[in-house]
Write a protein that holds these residues in place. Sequence first.
Motif, PDB file in Angstrom:
ATOM      1  N   MET A  22       0.774  -1.334  -0.062  1.00 15.19           N
ATOM      2  CA  MET A  22      -0.024  -0.073   0.076  1.00 15.19           C
ATOM      3  C   MET A  22       0.984   1.204  -0.011  1.00 15.19           C
ATOM      4  SD  MET A  22      -2.887   1.522  -0.067  1.00 15.19           S
ATOM      5  CE  MET A  22      -4.306   0.340   0.549  1.00 15.19           C
ATOM      6  N   ALA A  23       1.952   1.295   0.817  1.00 11.65           N
ATOM      7  CA  ALA A  23       2.630   2.616   0.915  1.00 11.65           C
ATOM      8  C   ALA A  23       3.022   2.886  -0.197  1.00 11.65           C
ATOM      9  CB  ALA A  23       3.785   2.426   2.061  1.00 11.65           C
ATOM     10  N   LEU A  24       3.984   2.181  -0.964  1.00 16.06           N
ATOM     11  CA  LEU A  24       4.757   2.420  -2.244  1.00 16.06           C
ATOM     12  C   LEU A  24       3.708   2.661  -3.529  1.00 16.06           C
ATOM     13  CD1 LEU A  24       7.047   2.693  -4.122  1.00 16.06           C
ATOM     14  CD2 LEU A  24       7.197   0.249  -4.491  1.00 16.06           C
ATOM     15  N   ASP A  25       2.666   1.854  -3.397  1.00 15.40           N
ATOM     16  CA  ASP A  25       1.446   1.806  -4.389  1.00 15.40           C
ATOM     17  C   ASP A  25       0.864   3.337  -4.400  1.00 15.40           C
ATOM     18  OD1 ASP A  25       0.025  -0.062  -6.271  1.00 15.40           O
ATOM     19  OD2 ASP A  25      -1.593   1.055  -5.396  1.00 15.40           O
ATOM     20  N   PHE A  26       0.415   3.581  -3.240  1.00 17.09           N
ATOM     21  CA  PHE A  26      -0.523   4.883  -2.820  1.00 17.09           C
ATOM     22  C   PHE A  26       0.550   6.325  -3.208  1.00 17.09           C
ATOM     23  CE2 PHE A  26      -2.317   8.280  -0.213  1.00 17.09           C
ATOM     24  CZ  PHE A  26      -3.635   8.156  -0.856  1.00 17.09           C
ATOM     25  N   SER A  27       1.952   6.162  -2.892  1.00 22.64           N
ATOM     26  CA  SER A  27       2.932   7.275  -3.152  1.00 22.64           C
ATOM     27  C   SER A  27       2.879   7.425  -4.913  1.00 22.64           C
ATOM     28  CB  SER A  27       4.027   6.861  -2.348  1.00 22.64           C
ATOM     29  OG  SER A  27       3.961   6.868  -1.059  1.00 22.64           O
ATOM     30  N   LEU A  28       3.060   6.234  -5.360  1.00 31.86           N
ATOM     31  CA  LEU A  28       3.167   6.372  -6.789  1.00 31.86           C
ATOM     32  C   LEU A  28       2.148   6.712  -7.435  1.00 31.86           C
ATOM     33  CD1 LEU A  28       5.218   2.935  -7.640  1.00 31.86           C
ATOM     34  CD2 LEU A  28       5.966   5.240  -8.023  1.00 31.86           C
ATOM     35  N   LEU A  29       0.819   6.318  -7.230  1.00 32.31           N
ATOM     36  CA  LEU A  29      -0.292   6.667  -7.602  1.00 32.31           C
ATOM     37  C   LEU A  29      -0.629   8.125  -7.593  1.00 32.31           C
ATOM     38  CD1 LEU A  29      -3.528   6.099  -8.643  1.00 32.31           C
ATOM     39  CD2 LEU A  29      -3.811   6.130  -6.193  1.00 32.31           C
ATOM     40  N   ILE A  30      -0.343   8.625  -6.349  1.00 27.93           N
ATOM     41  CA  ILE A  30      -0.610  10.038  -5.956  1.00 27.93           C
ATOM     42  C   ILE A  30       0.618  10.993  -6.683  1.00 27.93           C
ATOM     43  CG2 ILE A  30      -0.713  12.134  -4.285  1.00 27.93           C
ATOM     44  CD1 ILE A  30      -3.086  10.421  -4.317  1.00 27.93           C
ATOM     45  N   GLY A  31       1.716  10.672  -6.698  1.00 27.70           N
ATOM     46  CA  GLY A  31       2.869  11.236  -7.377  1.00 27.70           C
ATOM     47  C   GLY A  31       2.791  11.209  -8.616  1.00 27.70           C
ATOM     48  N   VAL A  32       2.575  10.071  -9.425  1.00 27.25           N
ATOM     49  CA  VAL A  32       2.656  10.210 -10.877  1.00 27.25           C
ATOM     50  C   VAL A  32       1.237  10.816 -11.385  1.00 27.25           C
ATOM     51  CG1 VAL A  32       2.404   8.829 -12.940  1.00 27.25           C
ATOM     52  CG2 VAL A  32       3.946   8.226 -11.089  1.00 27.25           C
ATOM     53  N   GLY A  33       0.162  10.535 -10.745  1.00 29.95           N
ATOM     54  CA  GLY A  33      -1.016  11.254 -11.204  1.00 29.95           C
ATOM     55  C   GLY A  33      -1.101  12.615 -11.200  1.00 29.95           C
ATOM     56  N   THR A  34      -0.560  13.076  -9.823  1.00 35.04           N
ATOM     57  CA  THR A  34      -0.253  14.486  -9.627  1.00 35.04           C
ATOM     58  C   THR A  34       0.387  15.438 -10.835  1.00 35.04           C
ATOM     59  OG1 THR A  34      -0.571  14.506  -7.241  1.00 35.04           O
ATOM     60  CG2 THR A  34       0.319  16.582  -8.285  1.00 35.04           C
TER      61      THR A  34
END
Length: 343
Positions: A95-107
């Motif tokens: 979850m930690a890496l997944d959520f960070s990648l999602l928000i980071g790349v998405g932003t």
Amino acid sequence: MGIGILWVLMAAIMLGFYALPSKYIKNYAIENTWGIFWVLAMFVVPVIAAFALVNGLLDTYSQVSSSLFITILFLSILWGIGNLLWGISISKIGMALDFSLLIGVGTLSGSILPFFMGSADQLNTPRGMVILGGIFIIMIGIIANGKAGLLREKFENSDKDQSNTDSNKMRNGIIICVIGSICAAGFNLSYHVADNLGHIGQISQDQFGNAPWVARIAVMLPSFIGSGIATVLYFSSQLTKNKSWRNFKTPESSKNFGLLLIMALVYCTSLIIYGLGAYELGPLGTSVGFAIFQTGCIMVANLLGFFTSEWNNAGSLSKNWLFSGLFIMSIGIIVVAYGNAIS
């Protein structure tokens, strides 16, 4: 502009809370819970709201070219696919890496791409440069936040057997998550096309007298439909594959349906409020607003986790990274807001 930022932050807070009722759903598999949720959130709630509240809805759409609607539909389907890929990648990378990648790349993609869809001339202005600088400051904060999550997972799993860790699984999970994150930015891009290029909101307000928040429903309805097609088809296949349709006959179904309806109402309302905030923020609202919206979501999610004891056993180093990331993201929001205020 201040009102626009407040709307966007309120939307982020609501989105951070929308899934809370899911903790009280019983005797449903994942596909039962999220299949019904997406039906309600992407079809039932927005369609009923649109036809009940928006004056001249179909007449508004008749003034928009079919090619533009095809673009909106394509981008919104990408949004739905992105949500699905994100969910799939959680089991592979955590979850930690997944959520960070999602928000980071998405932003990054969701905030910068609108510049190239009608506002490219703003990139070389002081305003555009300051906004871009603020977005990259936010990205640094998100990276720090992701580091905090990874340290937390490592600290909490230090006593567990890691023999099943597979580098190929991690690599594939990261690839899936990054692709999903880019696709998920289709939400903001479809809104940008509908409002800034198709002028659906302006037509709805000027010609049919709808209030700005009501006009946002007209703007977002095609995006909801497109995303719903992708997600509902997927969860329907999962219900058939896992023979989970029978779960809808359980005695708890009425209560579960009520909880899912609340989730759908909060989810849809948060996105409508985001749209209103982006509208109030002006021509670059989809860039500025999305950066603030995504940042607000990750800040709310982490603060909720902190105050519900999720970080109690995380270790001091991971907490330091967490608060550093939140502080940097706050600075980024201020810079983005300042850039948007430059005339």
